[in-house]
Write an enzyme that holds these catalytic residues in place. Structure first.
Site, mmCIF file in Angstrom:
data_model
loop_
_atom_site.group_PDB
_atom_site.id
_atom_site.type_symbol
_atom_site.label_atom_id
_atom_site.label_comp_id
_atom_site.label_asym_id
_atom_site.label_seq_id
_atom_site.Cartn_x
_atom_site.Cartn_y
_atom_site.Cartn_z
ATOM 1 N N MET A 191 1.027 -15.742 22.635
ATOM 2 C CA MET A 191 2.010 -14.660 22.743
ATOM 3 C C MET A 191 1.408 -13.434 23.431
ATOM 4 O O MET A 191 0.190 -13.276 23.486
ATOM 5 C CB MET A 191 2.573 -14.309 21.374
ATOM 6 C CG MET A 191 3.731 -15.202 20.987
ATOM 7 S SD MET A 191 4.593 -14.574 19.543
ATOM 8 C CE MET A 191 5.997 -15.688 19.533
ATOM 9 N N GLY A 246 9.607 -0.936 19.691
ATOM 10 C CA GLY A 246 11.022 -0.668 19.435
ATOM 11 C C GLY A 246 11.207 0.138 18.154
ATOM 12 O O GLY A 246 12.008 1.089 18.111
ATOM 13 N N ALA A 267 0.833 -1.213 0.000
ATOM 14 C CA ALA A 267 0.000 0.000 0.000
ATOM 15 C C ALA A 267 0.864 1.258 0.000
ATOM 16 O O ALA A 267 0.577 2.222 -0.724
ATOM 17 C CB ALA A 267 -0.926 -0.013 1.219
ATOM 18 N N GLY A 312 -13.886 -19.850 23.491
ATOM 19 C CA GLY A 312 -14.710 -20.408 24.568
ATOM 20 C C GLY A 312 -13.890 -21.021 25.702
ATOM 21 O O GLY A 312 -14.286 -22.036 26.292
ATOM 22 N N ALA A 313 -12.759 -20.393 26.026
ATOM 23 C CA ALA A 313 -11.910 -20.949 27.095
ATOM 24 C C ALA A 313 -12.604 -20.831 28.455
ATOM 25 O O ALA A 313 -13.425 -19.937 28.677
ATOM 26 C CB ALA A 313 -10.577 -20.205 27.135
ATOM 27 N N ARG A 335 -9.209 -28.424 21.683
ATOM 28 C CA ARG A 335 -10.412 -28.811 22.429
ATOM 29 C C ARG A 335 -10.841 -30.244 22.103
ATOM 30 O O ARG A 335 -11.355 -30.956 22.964
ATOM 31 C CB ARG A 335 -11.563 -27.835 22.183
ATOM 32 C CG ARG A 335 -12.735 -28.182 23.047
ATOM 33 C CD ARG A 335 -13.757 -27.109 23.275
ATOM 34 N NE ARG A 335 -13.338 -25.815 23.733
ATOM 35 C CZ ARG A 335 -13.208 -25.467 25.019
ATOM 36 N NH1 ARG A 335 -13.373 -26.365 25.968
ATOM 37 N NH2 ARG A 335 -12.899 -24.237 25.347
ATOM 38 N N ASP A 345 0.883 -8.231 19.040
ATOM 39 C CA ASP A 345 0.472 -8.049 20.437
ATOM 40 C C ASP A 345 -0.644 -7.015 20.620
ATOM 41 O O ASP A 345 -1.288 -6.989 21.664
ATOM 42 C CB ASP A 345 1.675 -7.624 21.288
ATOM 43 C CG ASP A 345 2.691 -8.738 21.423
ATOM 44 O OD1 ASP A 345 2.387 -9.868 21.024
ATOM 45 O OD2 ASP A 345 3.799 -8.471 21.927
ATOM 46 N N ARG A 382 16.325 -7.060 14.535
ATOM 47 C CA ARG A 382 16.515 -6.207 15.718
ATOM 48 C C ARG A 382 17.947 -5.721 15.635
ATOM 49 O O ARG A 382 18.848 -6.502 15.359
ATOM 50 C CB ARG A 382 16.283 -7.013 16.985
ATOM 51 C CG ARG A 382 14.832 -7.414 17.080
ATOM 52 C CD ARG A 382 14.421 -7.793 18.483
ATOM 53 N NE ARG A 382 12.976 -7.967 18.483
ATOM 54 C CZ ARG A 382 12.355 -9.093 18.820
ATOM 55 N NH1 ARG A 382 13.047 -10.124 19.220
ATOM 56 N NH2 ARG A 382 11.061 -9.160 18.769
HETATM 57 O O1 F6P Z 1 6.015 -9.043 18.665
HETATM 58 C C1 F6P Z 1 6.034 -9.221 20.044
HETATM 59 C C2 F6P Z 1 6.082 -10.656 20.331
HETATM 60 O O2 F6P Z 1 5.136 -11.277 19.554
HETATM 61 C C3 F6P Z 1 5.895 -11.054 21.792
HETATM 62 O O3 F6P Z 1 4.566 -11.326 22.154
HETATM 63 C C4 F6P Z 1 6.778 -12.247 21.915
HETATM 64 O O4 F6P Z 1 7.210 -12.387 23.225
HETATM 65 C C5 F6P Z 1 7.911 -11.880 21.024
HETATM 66 O O5 F6P Z 1 7.360 -11.147 19.981
HETATM 67 C C6 F6P Z 1 8.684 -13.026 20.494
HETATM 68 O O6 F6P Z 1 9.778 -12.525 19.805
HETATM 69 P P1 F6P Z 1 10.935 -13.425 19.190
HETATM 70 O O7 F6P Z 1 10.444 -13.884 17.852
HETATM 71 O O8 F6P Z 1 12.104 -12.539 19.082
HETATM 72 O O9 F6P Z 1 11.110 -14.594 20.102
#
Ligand code: F6P
Length: 309
Positions: free
Chosen positions: A155, A89, A7, A171-172, A140, A113, A57
């Site tokens: 995550m 980040g 996009a 439905g947990a 389940r 997240d 990173r």
């Molecule tokens: O993007 C954030 C996240 O999804 C977190 O929920 C999880 O802890 C992290 O990434 C995992 O990162 P990596 O792939 O570096 O282990």
């Protein structure tokens, strides 16, 4: 993220603006990993998971020397504005580039997240949620067939958005999130009351950043308690399965809107902002505000999850 890259590229081209893609994020900026792109370069990527630009990173970028090198490279290549896609980040790095080098910059929120202030949803969240729910549905079947208790870890290192939403959608019977302090006694009592003669299987969704140490630690606490000796307990960590695969329709539309919105922001003179969507509308929030504020969990949803379980 690919839908967003597409996009951004196509919106810029439609405005007759030259586009350069930076591979491997901030590392690529320091190493001058720049590629010219045109409309064709982003064909056939919309439906693909991951990112064609790769992610990295970068420890070097979190030094002033690294950022100065990145800024030099941008200047040399004639790049006069940046659009970044990423989580906390990425946004903090972008704001530092603005502060230290005056780089014009707009960011799109990209993290499964969903923990960024200034947008109702982030790119990737809906796809991850759908994957988690699909897996819970599968788990389940075994839970039911074998009368087991499953602790399913999703995550969310610091946030419970995935956990809370997939607990409702899947439905947990119980959900544990970082935003709400877990209490072992309460967890044990609740599970014992759930695993009755009538209902002998249960699924507890645990966010990885939940305070007691996640699903393995909770399983350990239950397994070492005699009151649970009759319960067959399993842990399933969904992990990176949530970060891959074809994006959902909703994510594709969101990413396309945010990518086009980022270009519009730059053209309209916005700078140092994140593009988000709130109540259906595009909205710009300063990067410093996004980084300094925490998006709060909807406690109504937590009550709903508890009431429906
Ligand atoms: O993007 C954030 C996240 O999804 C977190 O929920 C999880 O802890 C992290 O990434 C995992 O990162 P990596 O792939 O570096 O282990």
């Amino acid at each position: 993220m690919n839908a967003c890259v597409r996009a951004i590229t196509r919106t810029l081209i439609s405005e007759e603006i030259e586009v350069v893609a930076i591979r491997r994020g901030y590392s690529g900026m320091i190493d001058r990993d720049f590629v010219d792109v045109d409309g064709q370069s982003v064909s056939n990527i919309l439906q693909k998971g991951g990112t064609i630009l790769k992610c990295a990173r970068s420890k070097r970028f979190f030094t002033t020397v690294g950022r100065a090198k990145a800024a030099d490279n941008l200047r040399d290549a004639g790049i006069d504005a940046l659009i970044g896609i990423g989580g906390d980040g990425t946004l903090r790095g972008a704001h530092l580039m603005k502060k230290e080098h005056g780089t014009r910059i707009v960011c799109c929120p990209g993290t499964i997240d969903n923990d960024l202030f200034g947008t109702d949803e982030t790119i990737g969240f809906d796809s991850a949620l759908n994957t988690a729910i699909e897996n819970i549905d599968r788990i389940r079947d075994t839970a039911d067939a074998h009368d087991r208790l499953f602790l399913v870890e999703v995550m969310g290192a610091d946030a419970g958005f995935i956990a809370l939403n997939c607990a409702i959608g899947g439905g947990a019977e119980m959900v544990l999130i970082p935003e709400f302090e877990s209490d072992v006694i309460h967890i044990k009592n609740r599970i014992l009351s759930l695993m009755t003669a009538q209902s002998r299987s249960s699924i507890v969704v645990v966010a990885e950043g939940e305070g007691l140490g996640g699903a393995p630690a909770i399983a350990e606490a239950l397994n070492t308690d005699d009151a649970f000796s009759h319960i067959d307990i399993r842990v399933c960590i969904l992990g990176h399965t949530q970060r891959g695969g074809a994006p959902s329709a909703r994510d594709r539309v969101l990413a396309s809107r945010l990518g086009a919105g980022a270009v519009k922001a730059l053209l309209d003179g916005f700078d140092d902002v994140m593009v988000g969507v709130e109540n259906g509308d595009i909205k710009y929030t300063s990067l410093s505000e996004v980084s300094s504020r925490k998006k709060s969990i909807n406690f109504e949803l937590l009550k709903l999850a508890q009431m429906l379980s």
